[in-house]
Design a protein around this motif. Sequence first.
Motif, PDB file in Angstrom:
ATOM      1  N   SER A 178       0.855  -1.193   0.000  1.00 31.06           N
ATOM      2  CA  SER A 178       0.000   0.000   0.000  1.00 31.06           C
ATOM      3  C   SER A 178       0.884   1.233   0.000  1.00 31.06           C
ATOM      4  O   SER A 178       2.084   1.156   0.289  1.00 31.06           O
ATOM      5  CB  SER A 178      -0.927   0.015   1.222  1.00 31.06           C
ATOM      6  OG  SER A 178      -0.170   0.057   2.423  1.00 31.06           O
ATOM      7  N   GLU A 179       0.301   2.376  -0.338  1.00 28.62           N
ATOM      8  CA  GLU A 179       1.030   3.635  -0.345  1.00 28.62           C
ATOM      9  C   GLU A 179       0.560   4.488   0.821  1.00 28.62           C
ATOM     10  O   GLU A 179      -0.644   4.723   0.979  1.00 28.62           O
ATOM     11  CB  GLU A 179       0.825   4.379  -1.664  1.00 28.62           C
ATOM     12  CG  GLU A 179       1.605   3.781  -2.832  1.00 28.62           C
ATOM     13  CD  GLU A 179       1.553   4.664  -4.059  1.00 28.62           C
ATOM     14  OE1 GLU A 179       0.602   5.446  -4.198  1.00 28.62           O
ATOM     15  OE2 GLU A 179       2.482   4.567  -4.884  1.00 28.62           O
ATOM     16  N   LEU A 180       1.515   4.936   1.619  1.00 30.02           N
ATOM     17  CA  LEU A 180       1.213   5.861   2.698  1.00 30.02           C
ATOM     18  C   LEU A 180       1.711   7.250   2.322  1.00 30.02           C
ATOM     19  O   LEU A 180       2.664   7.411   1.559  1.00 30.02           O
ATOM     20  CB  LEU A 180       1.887   5.415   3.996  1.00 30.02           C
ATOM     21  CG  LEU A 180       1.417   4.098   4.608  1.00 30.02           C
ATOM     22  CD1 LEU A 180       2.068   3.899   5.963  1.00 30.02           C
ATOM     23  CD2 LEU A 180      -0.101   4.058   4.738  1.00 30.02           C
ATOM     24  N   LYS A 181       1.055   8.251   2.879  1.00 31.66           N
ATOM     25  CA  LYS A 181       1.505   9.629   2.700  1.00 31.66           C
ATOM     26  C   LYS A 181       2.632   9.920   3.699  1.00 31.66           C
ATOM     27  O   LYS A 181       2.754   9.244   4.722  1.00 31.66           O
ATOM     28  CB  LYS A 181       0.335  10.585   2.939  1.00 31.66           C
ATOM     29  CG  LYS A 181      -0.857  10.330   2.041  1.00 31.66           C
ATOM     30  CD  LYS A 181      -2.074  11.104   2.519  1.00 31.66           C
ATOM     31  CE  LYS A 181      -3.304  10.754   1.717  1.00 31.66           C
ATOM     32  NZ  LYS A 181      -4.521  11.405   2.233  1.00 31.66           N
ATOM     33  N   PHE A 182       3.428  10.921   3.394  1.00 29.02           N
ATOM     34  CA  PHE A 182       4.441  11.332   4.372  1.00 29.02           C
ATOM     35  C   PHE A 182       4.723  12.815   4.259  1.00 29.02           C
ATOM     36  O   PHE A 182       4.552  13.431   3.207  1.00 29.02           O
ATOM     37  CB  PHE A 182       5.734  10.512   4.218  1.00 29.02           C
ATOM     38  CG  PHE A 182       6.546  10.827   2.995  1.00 29.02           C
ATOM     39  CD1 PHE A 182       7.457  11.885   2.968  1.00 29.02           C
ATOM     40  CD2 PHE A 182       6.439  10.038   1.852  1.00 29.02           C
ATOM     41  CE1 PHE A 182       8.219  12.161   1.847  1.00 29.02           C
ATOM     42  CE2 PHE A 182       7.183  10.300   0.721  1.00 29.02           C
ATOM     43  CZ  PHE A 182       8.081  11.364   0.717  1.00 29.02           C
ATOM     44  N   ASP A 183       5.145  13.386   5.389  1.00 25.91           N
ATOM     45  CA  ASP A 183       5.712  14.726   5.375  1.00 25.91           C
ATOM     46  C   ASP A 183       7.112  14.648   5.951  1.00 25.91           C
ATOM     47  O   ASP A 183       7.541  13.610   6.478  1.00 25.91           O
ATOM     48  CB  ASP A 183       4.835  15.734   6.136  1.00 25.91           C
ATOM     49  CG  ASP A 183       4.727  15.451   7.630  1.00 25.91           C
ATOM     50  OD1 ASP A 183       5.440  14.556   8.132  1.00 25.91           O
ATOM     51  OD2 ASP A 183       3.935  16.122   8.310  1.00 25.91           O
ATOM     52  N   ILE A 184       7.859  15.723   5.805  1.00 20.57           N
ATOM     53  CA  ILE A 184       9.232  15.793   6.307  1.00 20.57           C
ATOM     54  C   ILE A 184       9.304  16.875   7.368  1.00 20.57           C
ATOM     55  O   ILE A 184       8.851  18.011   7.143  1.00 20.57           O
ATOM     56  CB  ILE A 184      10.236  16.131   5.178  1.00 20.57           C
ATOM     57  CG1 ILE A 184      10.202  15.065   4.084  1.00 20.57           C
ATOM     58  CG2 ILE A 184      11.651  16.265   5.753  1.00 20.57           C
ATOM     59  CD1 ILE A 184      10.721  13.718   4.484  1.00 20.57           C
ATOM     60  N   ARG A 185       9.844  16.535   8.519  1.00 18.37           N
ATOM     61  CA  ARG A 185      10.053  17.522   9.584  1.00 18.37           C
ATOM     62  C   ARG A 185      11.544  17.816   9.713  1.00 18.37           C
ATOM     63  O   ARG A 185      12.355  16.894   9.865  1.00 18.37           O
ATOM     64  CB  ARG A 185       9.493  17.020  10.908  1.00 18.37           C
ATOM     65  CG  ARG A 185       9.860  17.893  12.115  1.00 18.37           C
ATOM     66  CD  ARG A 185       9.034  17.575  13.334  1.00 18.37           C
ATOM     67  NE  ARG A 185       7.669  18.064  13.170  1.00 18.37           N
ATOM     68  CZ  ARG A 185       6.713  17.910  14.094  1.00 18.37           C
ATOM     69  NH1 ARG A 185       6.978  17.275  15.228  1.00 18.37           N
ATOM     70  NH2 ARG A 185       5.504  18.396  13.890  1.00 18.37           N
ATOM     71  N   ALA A 186      11.874  19.100   9.665  1.00 15.33           N
ATOM     72  CA  ALA A 186      13.245  19.552   9.893  1.00 15.33           C
ATOM     73  C   ALA A 186      13.329  20.071  11.326  1.00 15.33           C
ATOM     74  O   ALA A 186      12.731  21.104  11.655  1.00 15.33           O
ATOM     75  CB  ALA A 186      13.626  20.644   8.901  1.00 15.33           C
ATOM     76  N   TYR A 187      14.020  19.338  12.184  1.00 14.52           N
ATOM     77  CA  TYR A 187      14.263  19.802  13.555  1.00 14.52           C
ATOM     78  C   TYR A 187      15.429  20.777  13.517  1.00 14.52           C
ATOM     79  O   TYR A 187      16.480  20.484  12.921  1.00 14.52           O
ATOM     80  CB  TYR A 187      14.609  18.628  14.467  1.00 14.52           C
ATOM     81  CG  TYR A 187      13.483  17.641  14.658  1.00 14.52           C
ATOM     82  CD1 TYR A 187      12.506  17.839  15.636  1.00 14.52           C
ATOM     83  CD2 TYR A 187      13.389  16.493  13.868  1.00 14.52           C
ATOM     84  CE1 TYR A 187      11.472  16.930  15.817  1.00 14.52           C
ATOM     85  CE2 TYR A 187      12.360  15.577  14.042  1.00 14.52           C
ATOM     86  CZ  TYR A 187      11.408  15.799  15.016  1.00 14.52           C
ATOM     87  OH  TYR A 187      10.382  14.895  15.190  1.00 14.52           O
ATOM     88  N   SER A 188      15.266  21.920  14.170  1.00 11.80           N
ATOM     89  CA  SER A 188      16.321  22.924  14.054  1.00 11.80           C
ATOM     90  C   SER A 188      16.443  23.747  15.323  1.00 11.80           C
ATOM     91  O   SER A 188      15.526  23.792  16.156  1.00 11.80           O
ATOM     92  CB  SER A 188      16.050  23.858  12.865  1.00 11.80           C
ATOM     93  OG  SER A 188      14.980  24.738  13.172  1.00 11.80           O
ATOM     94  N   TYR A 189      17.578  24.402  15.435  1.00  9.81           N
ATOM     95  CA  TYR A 189      17.808  25.392  16.497  1.00  9.81           C
ATOM     96  C   TYR A 189      18.625  26.533  15.901  1.00  9.81           C
ATOM     97  O   TYR A 189      19.638  26.293  15.245  1.00  9.81           O
ATOM     98  CB  TYR A 189      18.547  24.784  17.688  1.00  9.81           C
ATOM     99  CG  TYR A 189      18.882  25.827  18.743  1.00  9.81           C
ATOM    100  CD1 TYR A 189      17.861  26.450  19.461  1.00  9.81           C
ATOM    101  CD2 TYR A 189      20.192  26.207  18.988  1.00  9.81           C
ATOM    102  CE1 TYR A 189      18.143  27.421  20.410  1.00  9.81           C
ATOM    103  CE2 TYR A 189      20.482  27.180  19.944  1.00  9.81           C
ATOM    104  CZ  TYR A 189      19.463  27.788  20.647  1.00  9.81           C
ATOM    105  OH  TYR A 189      19.729  28.752  21.580  1.00  9.81           O
ATOM    106  N   ALA A 190      18.155  27.753  16.127  1.00  8.78           N
ATOM    107  CA  ALA A 190      18.843  28.944  15.634  1.00  8.78           C
ATOM    108  C   ALA A 190      19.103  28.862  14.129  1.00  8.78           C
ATOM    109  O   ALA A 190      20.134  29.320  13.641  1.00  8.78           O
ATOM    110  CB  ALA A 190      20.153  29.158  16.396  1.00  8.78           C
ATOM    111  N   GLY A 191      18.179  28.273  13.409  1.00  7.74           N
ATOM    112  CA  GLY A 191      18.296  28.191  11.968  1.00  7.74           C
ATOM    113  C   GLY A 191      19.146  27.052  11.450  1.00  7.74           C
ATOM    114  O   GLY A 191      19.246  26.858  10.239  1.00  7.74           O
ATOM    115  N   GLN A 192      19.742  26.274  12.330  1.00  7.41           N
ATOM    116  CA  GLN A 192      20.575  25.151  11.915  1.00  7.41           C
ATOM    117  C   GLN A 192      19.779  23.852  12.027  1.00  7.41           C
ATOM    118  O   GLN A 192      19.289  23.508  13.102  1.00  7.41           O
ATOM    119  CB  GLN A 192      21.834  25.070  12.786  1.00  7.41           C
ATOM    120  CG  GLN A 192      22.711  26.306  12.703  1.00  7.41           C
ATOM    121  CD  GLN A 192      23.155  26.603  11.282  1.00  7.41           C
ATOM    122  OE1 GLN A 192      23.697  25.739  10.594  1.00  7.41           O
ATOM    123  NE2 GLN A 192      22.928  27.836  10.846  1.00  7.41           N
TER     124      GLN A 192
END
Length: 445
Positions: A391-405
């Motif tokens: 089956s196909e699942l949806k996904f999103d991408i999370r960018a964890y960051s601090y002070a822009g890094q």
Amino acid sequence: MQTLTDSAPLSAAVPARSPADALNQDCYCRTLDAERLRLEVDKAASSQGLMQRITQTRPHLFSSTAVFLTAAMAQQLTDAVQAIERVVALPAYGEQALARAPAIAAQQAGPRGVCMGYDFHLTAQGPRLIEINTNAGGLLLNAALLRAQVSCCEAMERVMPPQVSSTALEQAVLDMFVAEWQLQRGSGRPGLLVIVDEAPTEQYLAPEFELFKHLLLRHGLAALVADPSELQWRDGKLWLGTQVVGMVYNRLTDFYLQDEKHQSLRQAYAAGAVVLTPHPRAHAVLADKRNLIALSQNALLHTWGASAADCQLLADRVPTTRLVTHEQADDLWAQRRQLFFKPVAGFGAKAAYRGDKLTKRVWGEILAGDFVAQALVPPGERLIEVDGVLSELKFDIRAYSYAGQVQLLAARMYSGQTTNFRTEGGGFAPVIVMPDSRNNREQIQ
């Protein structure tokens, strides 16, 4: 006049599949080594049973496969995060964001806000920002998950990165908390750091509280987990039992500390007696969904002093967003199939709706509440196998960051309208960043 369909067209001239797309859409092998994950989580929490409890009570927290991303797409994510951080620092931007927030948001003691989360959907033209979160959960859980991946086939063997060390990320997390302390206090380290959330042991991401606590303890910082009702404000200090609290890692979703149970923390923060991170100001200038309106208007950003390069970058990365009002109700209803509706102060995808799924009853609730309408950007899709069924699942991408890094990229896989951690085969998934070279393209395709 800018309209909700002014974002870059998603259907135009779709390029050939990247190596990452090929793996996401064709490879359904399991990459998770469950035993290694158990060892990683239990070691990080100094507990021999934490992963077992997760498996029993949160069966859909972790997916058994990875999501693949080209190095070019990962760089575009990073560039977007850094451009947003630069724009948010502009005085004119801050003034308009704080003007609509409670007075407590105007307080600026120095800290930036730990564990920022920038959520994106991926398109053929690059990533599109979906929302920003000031207390994004999952950083340490995803770090352990990434370290528990193994190559599943010959194609993945060629792109699998070396075994990820926990040392660098642990140090980055420690440095993040120490930096927050020093931005307010000037030097030194907190005496006692308390991780605070409502009924913390009952939270879905409660296991991560243990990971944060033990990471801090390993590096010589006293750390505890507590409910805000356990905190007391007296004698000019914030107390947890008989101990003075120096710093609070804030996981509350009462972003402006308005609930009566949070008044001790609010008073301590207002008095500057505690270092609170993330804090009300961070939510006001970043996570309030109305900020997406400004971030999607490059002409407006330019008048506020944003560079031409940042204006163009955000025009490419932030879907057009506008406030839902009664005056625009007819137009928005007519365009609803191309829109996604979100509450201004929402979190965790609660009360968020795809326009093509709306009923008249829900539409009435949206008009009666505070919502924004964002141009719809479909999520990516990942082929998986569960109990022998593809089956196909949806996904999103999370960018964890601090002070822009950016510290770590992770995915959330799901079915339905929004992320939910209730999908068989879904949950957090590691992101494998791979080169986007011609040789890799030819090998994988």
